[in-house]
Design a protein around this motif. Sequence first.
Motif: not given
Length: 158
Positions: A3-4, A9-11, A38-40
Amino acid sequence: MLEQSYYDKTDEIIASHGARESSLIPIIQDIQSEYRYLPPELLSYVAGKIGITDAKAYSVATFYENFSFEPKGKYVIKVCDGTACHVRKSLTILERLYTELGLSKEKVTTDDMMFTIETVSCLGACGLAPVLTVNDKVYPAMTPDAAAELIQELRSEG
Ligand code: FES
């Protein structure tokens, strides 16, 4: 497809460490602590953002054993099978946990994403053998029955 919100969150995480190559490890550590793995997809995303290749990011992440590309349960149970624990029958504890949870060496996470069972070679608490940890909390002098009770308690905590 994630999901976006994962990318948002990663940003945020990237911004907090700075979008540069030297921030790779702290960024992926934060992602793993947020999602328990850690999602690839996010590893590639981070690589693009900090200007390194996917292959490089992947090789760093696989070099460090504590990064996992598979989703893990809410409770990660590590059963020690180092020498001190092994001689005190840690494998009977592992077998009991597998039975209680319907898991095996091949399937280590329950479908409801509550439990993941792993083995480790020594948790550094040999005097307390046999030992297991749940999300890094140490449970000393375990028995198969005590491990089964622990599962019930964790289930009731939800
Ligand atoms: S062998 Fe289990 S804690 Fe060291």
